[in-house]
Design an enzyme around this catalytic site. Sequence first.
Site, PDB file in Angstrom:
ATOM      1  N   SER A   1      13.406  28.508  -4.157  1.00  0.00           N
ATOM      2  CA  SER A   1      12.498  28.450  -3.015  1.00  0.00           C
ATOM      3  C   SER A   1      11.187  27.813  -3.462  1.00  0.00           C
ATOM      4  O   SER A   1      11.197  26.692  -3.970  1.00  0.00           O
ATOM      5  CB  SER A   1      12.293  29.843  -2.421  1.00  0.00           C
ATOM      6  OG  SER A   1      11.505  29.780  -1.254  1.00  0.00           O
ATOM      7  N   THR A   2      10.055  28.511  -3.351  1.00  0.00           N
ATOM      8  CA  THR A   2       8.759  27.931  -3.696  1.00  0.00           C
ATOM      9  C   THR A   2       8.744  27.466  -5.147  1.00  0.00           C
ATOM     10  O   THR A   2       9.079  28.217  -6.056  1.00  0.00           O
ATOM     11  CB  THR A   2       7.644  28.964  -3.490  1.00  0.00           C
ATOM     12  OG1 THR A   2       7.761  29.530  -2.185  1.00  0.00           O
ATOM     13  CG2 THR A   2       6.286  28.318  -3.650  1.00  0.00           C
TER      14      THR A   2
ATOM     15  N   HIS B   1      15.310  26.452  -0.203  1.00  0.00           N
ATOM     16  CA  HIS B   1      14.671  26.743   1.070  1.00  0.00           C
ATOM     17  C   HIS B   1      13.852  25.538   1.498  1.00  0.00           C
ATOM     18  O   HIS B   1      12.836  25.222   0.878  1.00  0.00           O
ATOM     19  CB  HIS B   1      13.769  27.972   0.946  1.00  0.00           C
ATOM     20  CG  HIS B   1      14.510  29.238   0.651  1.00  0.00           C
ATOM     21  ND1 HIS B   1      13.869  30.381   0.242  1.00  0.00           N
ATOM     22  CD2 HIS B   1      15.828  29.546   0.708  1.00  0.00           C
ATOM     23  CE1 HIS B   1      14.767  31.338   0.061  1.00  0.00           C
ATOM     24  NE2 HIS B   1      15.965  30.854   0.327  1.00  0.00           N
TER      25      HIS B   1
ATOM     26  N   MET C   1       9.907  32.626  -3.762  1.00  0.00           N
ATOM     27  CA  MET C   1       9.363  33.842  -3.187  1.00  0.00           C
ATOM     28  C   MET C   1      10.454  34.596  -2.446  1.00  0.00           C
ATOM     29  O   MET C   1      11.333  33.992  -1.834  1.00  0.00           O
ATOM     30  CB  MET C   1       8.228  33.500  -2.226  1.00  0.00           C
ATOM     31  CG  MET C   1       7.588  34.687  -1.539  1.00  0.00           C
ATOM     32  SD  MET C   1       6.336  34.174  -0.344  1.00  0.00           S
ATOM     33  CE  MET C   1       7.362  33.372   0.882  1.00  0.00           C
TER      34      MET C   1
ATOM     35  N   ASP D   1      15.866  36.576  -1.397  1.00  0.00           N
ATOM     36  CA  ASP D   1      17.104  35.825  -1.198  1.00  0.00           C
ATOM     37  C   ASP D   1      17.733  35.520  -2.555  1.00  0.00           C
ATOM     38  O   ASP D   1      17.038  35.193  -3.509  1.00  0.00           O
ATOM     39  CB  ASP D   1      16.822  34.523  -0.444  1.00  0.00           C
ATOM     40  CG  ASP D   1      18.089  33.788  -0.037  1.00  0.00           C
ATOM     41  OD1 ASP D   1      19.123  34.455   0.162  1.00  0.00           O
ATOM     42  OD2 ASP D   1      18.035  32.548   0.078  1.00  0.00           O
TER      43      ASP D   1
END
Length: 368
Positions: free
Chosen positions: A190-191, A216, A309, A312
């Site tokens: 993600s991030t 993401h 973050m 997930d």
Amino acid sequence: MSRTTDRRGGRDDSLRVVIVDDSPFMRGLISDLLTDAGVAVVGEAGDGAEALSVVAETRPDVVTMDVEMPGMGGLEAVERLMAETPTPVLMLSAHTAEGAEVTFEALERGAVDFFSKPGGEVSTGVSRESERLVKAVRSVADADLAAATRDRRERENAGSGSKTTTAGVSTPTASAATVDGPLTVVIGASTGGPNAVERVMSALPMADCRVVIVQHMPEAFTSRFADRLNEASAYDVREASDGARIGSGEALVANGGSHTRIDSYRSGRLRVKLEEDDSQSVTPAVDVTMRSAAEVVDGPLVGVVLTGMGADASEGIRAMADAGARTIAQSEDTCVIYGMPKRAVETGSIDEVHDLDDVAGAIVGGVA
């Protein structure tokens, strides 16, 4: 004109943000949305040059940066900020293919993450996504800026790579001989993930291996992300489509508008199915892909959780471990955001934790 403000109303512990956008309307709208959420807007600027001055004066926790502005645009401003006043930056990008291209360049220059603006450059559509915007601002504030900017520094020192070489990374010595049969790899991030995934894929040696990547990212961005990975790695990488199949030496990037489920696995080839599932907190969800891999793949299987973050991948990595997969998490020291890997480790289902530069070798067994 630039201006410095303090809307905290006595909340000294509040997150402090500078907003950079050439539209006074958008600056006001974003400011109101953040202020309503308890975020302190301590400065505003109409272009990159003004932003440099305001950031140096206010020293905020986060800068939200528009891409297209007169004079000094967002890309140059990010690069200058990283050199002069390093501050976590959240890019505000148009939800288009062109916006995606510029966004990836901003991430390369040191931006931590991006927020895709619905409805165009100047639109009230941001109001409908206020919760997502605030969440993005807060996550960027927690970022390890040194990890976020490392790739850029090393590229400057090492030069750019090519389709079959690695930029700034020591290529592992692992080969297909280290893998007992066709290997299926599922990577979630993600991030901070775009640069981390590219780093892993660019260092991943060609082997009897097929890879599914879940990052993401909005739908308008995943196709371009696949193109970038295709250019950076030895693998043939493309965006997932319904019914797509991949074999050895190929990789799929989950489509940003849906979840990618591994539907079948025959003769070393994967077939994926795209589906909607509103029960998931993010789209595409790593959990969906990992759980399906655990259910379907009967050959060697590796699950990898990179920077990001949230939680997930924690359920998915547990399912993969229960199915006998080898599981890897990125180390806290090399994560931009140590959220997803942390939650994965907390499940007790992670076999190995590696620094980012060692993940590629670990995937194919090249790291002890």
